[in-house]
Write an enzyme that holds these catalytic residues in place. Structure first.
Site, short mmCIF file in Angstrom:
data_model
loop_
_atom_site.label_atom_id
_atom_site.label_comp_id
_atom_site.label_asym_id
_atom_site.label_seq_id
_atom_site.Cartn_x
_atom_site.Cartn_y
_atom_site.Cartn_z
N GLY A 157 24.01 2.99 34.27
CA GLY A 157 24.25 1.94 35.04
C GLY A 157 23.01 0.92 35.37
N GLY A 158 21.77 1.60 35.02
CA GLY A 158 20.57 1.14 35.08
C GLY A 158 20.08 0.37 33.92
N LYS A 208 -9.19 2.13 -2.51
CA LYS A 208 -9.25 1.46 -1.18
C LYS A 208 -10.82 1.83 -0.90
CE LYS A 208 -7.17 1.12 3.23
NZ LYS A 208 -6.17 1.78 3.97
N SER A 225 0.64 -2.31 6.96
CA SER A 225 0.14 -2.83 8.35
C SER A 225 1.40 -2.38 9.33
CB SER A 225 -0.41 -4.12 8.26
OG SER A 225 -0.92 -4.54 9.59
N ASN A 274 15.32 17.12 40.02
CA ASN A 274 15.29 17.35 38.53
C ASN A 274 16.50 18.13 37.83
OD1 ASN A 274 13.02 15.99 38.64
ND2 ASN A 274 11.69 17.74 38.98
N GLU A 321 0.85 -1.08 -0.01
CA GLU A 321 0.02 -0.07 -0.09
C GLU A 321 0.92 1.15 -0.03
OE1 GLU A 321 -3.51 1.87 2.83
OE2 GLU A 321 -2.27 0.41 3.69
N CYS A 331 -5.50 -3.15 2.31
CA CYS A 331 -5.21 -3.22 3.74
C CYS A 331 -6.59 -3.12 4.36
CB CYS A 331 -4.29 -1.94 4.24
SG CYS A 331 -3.63 -2.24 5.74
#
Length: 530
Positions: free
Chosen positions: A283-284, A107, A169, A363, A41, A143
């Protein structure tokens, strides 16, 4: 009759480049005896061109591409593309053969849900199209047409003996099995075999996984293309049915999700011309998985990891980061942020006088790291990958202009519990993520002894509530009735609602569920509905 399904990766808007790809595929198909080549498509423009579809000169380029394809002799082409007739636009497929245009299908059913917005652009078609090749009548659907009874039934009523379905898709988890199941219904209803072709590649937040296939009259999968890779799938129609052909093995759920993320990163970076990527390595587990995906997508030489420790960063976090970068071989730097943090705090001291410490100070550390990464990005041209996951995006457990600063959010649609599962899966392919990163309790390391679960419900609970509320539209009351603690449900839903403004400012990222925080999540920021 031999049909070739052209499963390939177009670039949105690169009509000349996509035309060249289709010509190359057609010539290869001819060399292998194909009588018909079917593209996905909107293959000529890529899916989806979005508001490019509103520009007049876009269609001039489209028809120039069709003119070039029309000149190819010796094979019938079914080309997916946008079409404009007068003031109306259509999602179309044109049939070309030996300098002639045999017809154009429009379509019929236009999706307008999840990530799809086709009613904004297209007028629905109203008639089937059947063409004849080697004595076989071929009907076309596109589709969404295949997800309802009428379009395939109308093609059958118009005399079709085999149906070809052109698709763009996008992937979400378990999508391949769903496609097989739904298209099997169309085969059962019409009694006709079906050939289904799909795109590959990444386009902004969408990932197309290919996995084109064919069903015989009995509804059996008799041909299967690989997932995620470009492929020319050849199908023979004999005595009114598609005969058995190549059956490529399909990835399991975890491999498929991982490969979708790799494709999403690869194509976003490559198609947009970035020389590589940067990411903050903590390190996470989230940044470790992001690093693994980036290396698999682009190669180690295109990836730069930066560790930015503070006095709250555990020694094992630094050790594990060093361990992982040695395993994958990427460029690596360490930049201590505490002197910068103290400079900020000294400057802010008069304004903060008499006020207690809170998340502001946490933060600020994240925003210093974001500033450093963006400076490195400006200097190198590399794109910053953010590392936050879907669970954090749901609850706002992330910092605007801090860990959210960047250009592509790799794990934006990946729940924390899936992060753990994907890390374990990746290590089965070659252990690159240190085991301690996977087994340590998650922490932002922005204050002493901090753990994620100090602020959030356990991730298995949070993710289950999130899936029900976000992906399945269940109400809070429904989730409580399903057995979840009312306090946990109330907390997750409250955090989701008050953090909509953050999600609007988050980078785009690959979608791997059927409801991600992108095009298919459209909630008002200013909103008092309870």
């Amino acid at each position: 009759m031999r049909i070739a399904l052209a499963q390939f990766n177009p670039v949105v808007g690169d009509i000349a480049g996509n035309t060249r790809k289709i010509l190359e595929l057609a010539k290869t198909a001819m060399a292998q005896g194909a009588d018909v080549l079917v593209t996905p498509e909107l293959a000529l423009t890529g899916y989806s061109p979005e508001d490019l579809l509103l520009r007049e000169h876009f269609y001039r380029a489209i028809y120039a591409g069709l003119d070039e394809l029309e000149m190819l002799d010796g094979i019938t082409l079914v080309i997916g593309h946008p079409a404009r007739l007068g003031h109306e636009r259509f999602n179309a497929a044109t049939v070309l053969r030996d300098g002639n245009r045999l017809g154009q299908y429009h379509k019929m059913l236009l999706p307008n849900n999840e990530v799809f917005d086709e009613c904004r652009y297209f007028t629905p078609g109203a008639a089937p199209l059947v063409f004849e090749q080697n004595g076989v009548k071929v009907g076309i659907i596109i589709c969404e047409d295949g997800w309802s009874v009428e379009p395939a039934a109308e093609a059958a009523d118009a005399g079709a003996e085999v149906i070809v379905s052109l698709n763009a898709s996008p992937f979400h988890r378990n999508k391949i099995a769903t496609r097989h199941e739904v298209m099997r219904y169309r085969v059962q209803e019409t009694g006709l075999p079906m050939a289904y072709v799909n795109l590959t590649g990444g386009q902004d937040e969408l990932v197309f996984d290919g996995a084109s296939f064919a069903l015989n009259k009995a509804g059996e999968v008799v041909a299967q293309a690989a997932a995620y890779d470009d492929e020319l799938l050849l199908l023979d129609v004999v005595d009114g049915d598609i005969v058995a052909a190549n059956l490529a093995p399909l990835p399991d759920e975890l491999e498929s999700a991982y490969r979708a993320l790799v494709v999403g990163v690869r194509d976003y970076i490559v198609k947009n011309g970035f020389p590589g990527v940067l990411l903050g390595l903590s390190g996470g587990i989230d940044s470790a998985l992001t690093l693994a995906i980036a290396v698999d997508a682009l190669g180690a030489d295109k990836v730069h990891a930066v560790m930015m420790p503070s006095r709250y960063t555990a020694d094992i976090s630094v050790d594990d980061s060093r361990d992982m970068v040695q395993r994958v071989g990427v460029k690596y730097d360490e930049i201590e942020i505490w002197p910068m943090y103290e400079s900020f705090m000294n400057a802010l001291a008069p304004s903060f006088a008499g006020l207690p410490a809170d998340t502001t100070e946490e933060n600020l550390q994240a925003r210093i790291r974001g500033t450093l990464l963006m400076a490195l990005s400006n200097k190198s041209g590399k794109l910053v990958l953010t590392t936050g996951n879907k669970s954090e995006m749901t609850t706002g457990y992330c910092t605007l202009y801090g860990d959210m600063a960047g250009g592509f959010a790799v794990l934006k649609d990946v729940a924390k519990t899936l992060v753990f599962a994907l890390c374990r899966w990746r290590n089965t392919q070659g252990e690159i993520i240190p085991e301690r990163i996977i087994t340590r309790p998650p922490s932002a390391e922005l204050r002493p002894d901090q753990k994620d679960q100090d602020s959030l419900p356990p991730y298995d609970v949070l993710d289950a509530i999130m899936e029900r509320y976000v992906e399945h539209n269940q109400s809070a009351a429904d989730i409580v009735r399903a057995g979840f603690a009312e306090a946990d449900v109330a907390k997750v839903v409250r955090l989701l609602k008050i953090n909509e403004y953050k999600r609007r400012q988050a980078p785009v990222g690959p979608r791997i569920t059927h409801r991600g925080f992108g095009k298919d999540w459209r909630y008002p920021i200013t909103n008092r509905f309870s």
